[in-house]
Write a protein that holds these residues in place. Structure first.
Motif, PDB file in Angstrom:
ATOM      1  N   LEU A 229       0.833  -1.196   0.000  1.00  0.00           N
ATOM      2  CA  LEU A 229       0.000   0.000   0.000  1.00  0.00           C
ATOM      3  C   LEU A 229       0.870   1.249   0.000  1.00  0.00           C
ATOM      4  CD1 LEU A 229      -2.769   1.341   0.144  1.00  0.00           C
ATOM      5  CD2 LEU A 229      -2.706   1.053   2.639  1.00  0.00           C
ATOM      6  N   GLY A 230       1.957   1.208   0.736  1.00  0.00           N
ATOM      7  CA  GLY A 230       2.891   2.334   0.756  1.00  0.00           C
ATOM      8  C   GLY A 230       3.445   2.639  -0.626  1.00  0.00           C
ATOM      9  N   LYS A 231       3.749   1.606  -1.397  1.00  0.00           N
ATOM     10  CA  LYS A 231       4.244   1.802  -2.765  1.00  0.00           C
ATOM     11  C   LYS A 231       3.196   2.500  -3.619  1.00  0.00           C
ATOM     12  CE  LYS A 231       6.067  -1.854  -4.680  1.00  0.00           C
ATOM     13  NZ  LYS A 231       6.258  -3.293  -5.006  1.00  0.00           N
ATOM     14  N   ALA A 232       1.940   2.099  -3.460  1.00  0.00           N
ATOM     15  CA  ALA A 232       0.862   2.724  -4.232  1.00  0.00           C
ATOM     16  C   ALA A 232       0.694   4.191  -3.838  1.00  0.00           C
ATOM     17  CB  ALA A 232      -0.440   1.961  -4.026  1.00  0.00           C
ATOM     18  N   VAL A 233       0.807   4.472  -2.554  1.00  0.00           N
ATOM     19  CA  VAL A 233       0.666   5.849  -2.075  1.00  0.00           C
ATOM     20  C   VAL A 233       1.784   6.723  -2.629  1.00  0.00           C
ATOM     21  CG1 VAL A 233       0.754   7.314  -0.016  1.00  0.00           C
ATOM     22  CG2 VAL A 233      -0.588   5.199   0.004  1.00  0.00           C
ATOM     23  N   ARG A 234       3.004   6.207  -2.658  1.00  0.00           N
ATOM     24  CA  ARG A 234       4.130   6.979  -3.190  1.00  0.00           C
ATOM     25  C   ARG A 234       3.957   7.224  -4.693  1.00  0.00           C
ATOM     26  NH1 ARG A 234       6.689   3.634   0.569  1.00  0.00           N
ATOM     27  NH2 ARG A 234       7.318   2.099  -1.009  1.00  0.00           N
ATOM     28  N   ARG A 235       3.453   6.230  -5.387  1.00  0.00           N
ATOM     29  CA  ARG A 235       3.204   6.398  -6.826  1.00  0.00           C
ATOM     30  C   ARG A 235       2.143   7.469  -7.061  1.00  0.00           C
ATOM     31  NH1 ARG A 235       5.190   3.948 -10.828  1.00  0.00           N
ATOM     32  NH2 ARG A 235       4.208   3.653 -12.848  1.00  0.00           N
ATOM     33  N   ALA A 236       1.112   7.452  -6.234  1.00  0.00           N
ATOM     34  CA  ALA A 236       0.044   8.448  -6.355  1.00  0.00           C
ATOM     35  C   ALA A 236       0.580   9.857  -6.118  1.00  0.00           C
ATOM     36  CB  ALA A 236      -1.070   8.128  -5.364  1.00  0.00           C
ATOM     37  N   ARG A 237       1.478   9.970  -5.165  1.00  0.00           N
ATOM     38  CA  ARG A 237       2.048  11.277  -4.858  1.00  0.00           C
ATOM     39  C   ARG A 237       2.781  11.850  -6.069  1.00  0.00           C
ATOM     40  NH1 ARG A 237       5.161   9.911  -0.526  1.00  0.00           N
ATOM     41  NH2 ARG A 237       3.303   9.828   0.756  1.00  0.00           N
ATOM     42  N   LYS A 238       3.497  11.004  -6.767  1.00  0.00           N
ATOM     43  CA  LYS A 238       4.222  11.454  -7.961  1.00  0.00           C
ATOM     44  C   LYS A 238       3.265  11.901  -9.060  1.00  0.00           C
ATOM     45  CE  LYS A 238       8.280   8.490  -7.240  1.00  0.00           C
ATOM     46  NZ  LYS A 238       9.057   7.330  -7.757  1.00  0.00           N
ATOM     47  N   MET A 239       2.073  11.310  -9.079  1.00  0.00           N
ATOM     48  CA  MET A 239       1.082  11.635 -10.105  1.00  0.00           C
ATOM     49  C   MET A 239       0.097  12.698  -9.634  1.00  0.00           C
ATOM     50  SD  MET A 239       0.267   7.834 -11.578  1.00  0.00           S
ATOM     51  CE  MET A 239       1.497   6.953 -12.559  1.00  0.00           C
ATOM     52  N   HIS A 240       0.363  13.265  -8.456  1.00  0.00           N
ATOM     53  CA  HIS A 240      -0.473  14.327  -7.894  1.00  0.00           C
ATOM     54  C   HIS A 240      -1.909  13.861  -7.658  1.00  0.00           C
ATOM     55  CE1 HIS A 240       2.909  16.942  -8.669  1.00  0.00           C
ATOM     56  NE2 HIS A 240       2.904  16.554  -9.930  1.00  0.00           N
ATOM     57  N   ILE A 241      -2.049  12.616  -7.218  1.00  0.00           N
ATOM     58  CA  ILE A 241      -3.347  12.059  -6.849  1.00  0.00           C
ATOM     59  C   ILE A 241      -3.353  11.865  -5.333  1.00  0.00           C
ATOM     60  CG2 ILE A 241      -4.859  10.037  -7.007  1.00  0.00           C
ATOM     61  CD1 ILE A 241      -3.836   9.646  -9.856  1.00  0.00           C
ATOM     62  N   LYS A 242      -4.367  12.378  -4.688  1.00  0.00           N
ATOM     63  CA  LYS A 242      -4.481  12.188  -3.242  1.00  0.00           C
ATOM     64  C   LYS A 242      -4.933  10.762  -2.949  1.00  0.00           C
ATOM     65  CE  LYS A 242      -5.594  17.008  -2.183  1.00  0.00           C
ATOM     66  NZ  LYS A 242      -6.602  17.927  -1.619  1.00  0.00           N
ATOM     67  N   VAL A 243      -4.507  10.245  -1.804  1.00  0.00           N
ATOM     68  CA  VAL A 243      -4.892   8.901  -1.382  1.00  0.00           C
ATOM     69  C   VAL A 243      -5.366   8.951   0.059  1.00  0.00           C
ATOM     70  CG1 VAL A 243      -4.069   6.576  -0.857  1.00  0.00           C
ATOM     71  CG2 VAL A 243      -3.342   7.692  -2.960  1.00  0.00           C
ATOM     72  N   ARG A 244      -6.432   8.215   0.316  1.00  0.00           N
ATOM     73  CA  ARG A 244      -6.860   8.004   1.699  1.00  0.00           C
ATOM     74  C   ARG A 244      -6.908   6.509   1.927  1.00  0.00           C
ATOM     75  NH1 ARG A 244     -12.297   9.119   5.162  1.00  0.00           N
ATOM     76  NH2 ARG A 244     -11.249   9.110   7.164  1.00  0.00           N
ATOM     77  N   SER A 245      -6.368   6.067   3.059  1.00  0.00           N
ATOM     78  CA  SER A 245      -6.385   4.639   3.380  1.00  0.00           C
ATOM     79  C   SER A 245      -6.624   4.465   4.872  1.00  0.00           C
ATOM     80  CB  SER A 245      -5.069   3.971   2.975  1.00  0.00           C
ATOM     81  OG  SER A 245      -3.986   4.556   3.675  1.00  0.00           O
ATOM     82  N   PHE A 246      -6.851   3.213   5.268  1.00  0.00           N
ATOM     83  CA  PHE A 246      -7.164   2.906   6.655  1.00  0.00           C
ATOM     84  C   PHE A 246      -6.177   1.879   7.191  1.00  0.00           C
ATOM     85  CE2 PHE A 246     -10.857   4.571   4.610  1.00  0.00           C
ATOM     86  CZ  PHE A 246     -11.432   5.395   5.557  1.00  0.00           C
ATOM     87  N   SER A 247      -6.175   1.726   8.497  1.00  0.00           N
ATOM     88  CA  SER A 247      -5.216   0.852   9.156  1.00  0.00           C
ATOM     89  C   SER A 247      -5.518  -0.619   8.847  1.00  0.00           C
ATOM     90  CB  SER A 247      -5.258   1.094  10.659  1.00  0.00           C
ATOM     91  OG  SER A 247      -4.380   0.228  11.338  1.00  0.00           O
ATOM     92  N   PHE A 248      -4.471  -1.457   8.918  1.00  0.00           N
ATOM     93  CA  PHE A 248      -4.635  -2.905   8.797  1.00  0.00           C
ATOM     94  C   PHE A 248      -4.776  -3.570  10.161  1.00  0.00           C
ATOM     95  CE2 PHE A 248      -2.825  -2.028   4.633  1.00  0.00           C
ATOM     96  CZ  PHE A 248      -3.523  -2.903   3.813  1.00  0.00           C
ATOM     97  N   THR A 249      -4.489  -2.824  11.227  1.00  0.00           N
ATOM     98  CA  THR A 249      -4.652  -3.339  12.590  1.00  0.00           C
ATOM     99  C   THR A 249      -5.427  -2.303  13.400  1.00  0.00           C
ATOM    100  OG1 THR A 249      -2.486  -2.400  13.177  1.00  0.00           O
ATOM    101  CG2 THR A 249      -2.561  -4.741  12.604  1.00  0.00           C
ATOM    102  N   PRO A 250      -6.168  -2.728  14.421  1.00  0.00           N
ATOM    103  CA  PRO A 250      -7.029  -1.799  15.167  1.00  0.00           C
ATOM    104  C   PRO A 250      -6.248  -0.753  15.943  1.00  0.00           C
ATOM    105  CG  PRO A 250      -6.986  -3.958  16.222  1.00  0.00           C
ATOM    106  CD  PRO A 250      -6.297  -4.119  14.907  1.00  0.00           C
TER     107      PRO A 250
END
Length: 372
Positions: A229-250
């Motif tokens: 997921l971190g890789k996808a977020v970094r890729r989005a940042r380069k493309m100027h796309i915002k990302v929102r995600s949630f935790s995998f643990t509580p």
């Protein structure tokens, strides 16, 4: 009972002085797809052809539009099946509300898109859970990947600077997790502003069960998922796309994003609840544990006014409980001197969480409260 309909709306009332931050108005529980993880299938099957909010319920809300900042016309179904949706959006906009909704996008044709943009829709989110036709259509059964992508492309190409914020909702599961980066690429190609990577966290009976990728502890599998997921977020940042995600643990929060202190969920039938998750009772799963989700109802429109519902014992209990949790949490954090120490900062957060009174029993086994 006070006749609020006789009052003239204050369309220019500043947002900060409005009583409610958000209404989530379930314009429709009906749906034109058969998504494999949908938790509301059982409820929908019992309704048959019913499931659209009536004009009478909406009219019970209209006198209070001047006191809400944002109206989200999403519920457990497809908002575009509500024939009055455009008129209701226009009415909410006339009262100074921000408006938006989550849709599967199949019915979002050019004509409707033009009308939504011309009437000032603030945001729209389209559910796409696969970056290619095969993956998407195996999950969103009954849909058409090419048609939905075409509808989004038309929406984002509109030569109008006032077009709404355009987002994609991607529910991450075993069947599509390998496409996180591809989803970012697709969002970029379609001109989308933001991608929300959402956990498959709402379950009723067998519907939605077994699709979640989160866990109670940070296992090796969870670490790998976080890395991807971190890789996808970094890729989005380069493309100027915002990302929102949630935790995998509580990670317990003082209050969840639904935040009943200043928001409401209004079901298609006029029932008013703290949130969508507490609107439909039934068997569920919480971090692998079999539970039964309760139904917490404040009352029903139009039998009661929204003023009356807001002052019911149930509603005041939820508002006051979370207000107390947030206040104590923030007080404890404010007393800590953690300087630049990450360890001290973590210690402060743990202390703040432990100091809070318990959340309402209905919320203690809800993934929303734990940011999952």
């Amino acid at each position: 009972m006070r006749n609020c309909a006789l009052q003239q709306p204050d369309r220019n009332k500043p947002h900060k002085y409005r009583r409610w931050r958000l209404w989530q108005v379930e314009s429709s529980l009906a749906c034109n797809l058969r998504c494999i993880m949908c938790p509301w299938k059982g409820e929908r099957e019992q309704l048959g052809r019913r499931g659209n909010m009536s004009e009478a319920v909406w009219q019970a809300l209209v006198p209070f539009l001047q006191d809400v900042r944002s109206v989200d016309f999403t519920g457990g179904g497809e908002p575009l099946l509500q024939k009055n949706l455009l008129n209701w959006i226009i009415e909410a906009k006339q009262h100074g509300c921000d408006t938006g909704f989550l849709t599967n996008g199949l019915l979002l044709d050019a004509s409707l898109t033009d009308q939504l943009i011309d009437n000032g829709l603030n945001w729209i989110c389209i559910s796409i859970d696969g970056a290619d036709k095969a993956t998407y259509e195996s999950i969103r059964q009954g849909s058409d990947f090419d048609k939905v992508c075409g509808n989004i492309a038309y929406l984002t190409r509109r030569a109008d600077n006032l077009r709404p914020l355009v987002m994609i909702n991607f529910v991450i599961m075993n069947t599509n997790f390998h496409q996180l980066e591809e989803m970012i690429e697709l969002a970029c190609d379609l001109g989308v502003d933001q991608v929300n990577f959402k956990q498959c966290d709402v379950i009723r009976g067998e519907h939605g069960k077994g699709h979640g990728l989160f866990a109670e502890t940070r296992t090796e599998a969870v670490k790998q998922r976080q890395h991807e997921l971190g890789k996808a977020v970094r890729r989005a940042r380069k493309m100027h796309i915002k990302v929102r995600s949630f935790s995998f643990t509580p990670e317990e929060q003082p209050v969840c994003d639904q935040d009943p202190r200043d928001s409401l969920f209004v079901g298609y039938d006029g029932g008013v609840f703290p949130c969508i998750n507490l609107a439909i009772a039934g068997p569920s799963t919480f971090l692998g544990e079999e539970i039964h989700f309760p139904r917490v109802n404040y009352g029903k429109l139009p039998e009661m006014t929204l003023d009356e519902l807001w002052e019911t014992e149930n509603c005041r209990f939820y508002r006051q409980t979370f207000e107390q949790r947030v206040r104590i949490h923030d007080q404890v954090l404010g007393r800590y001197d953690y300087g630049h120490s990450i360890a001290k900062l973590n210690e402060a957060f743990v202390a703040a969480i432990k100091s809070m009174p318990e959340a309402p029993e209905s919320c203690r086994k809800c993934h929303y409260l734990y940011d999952v």
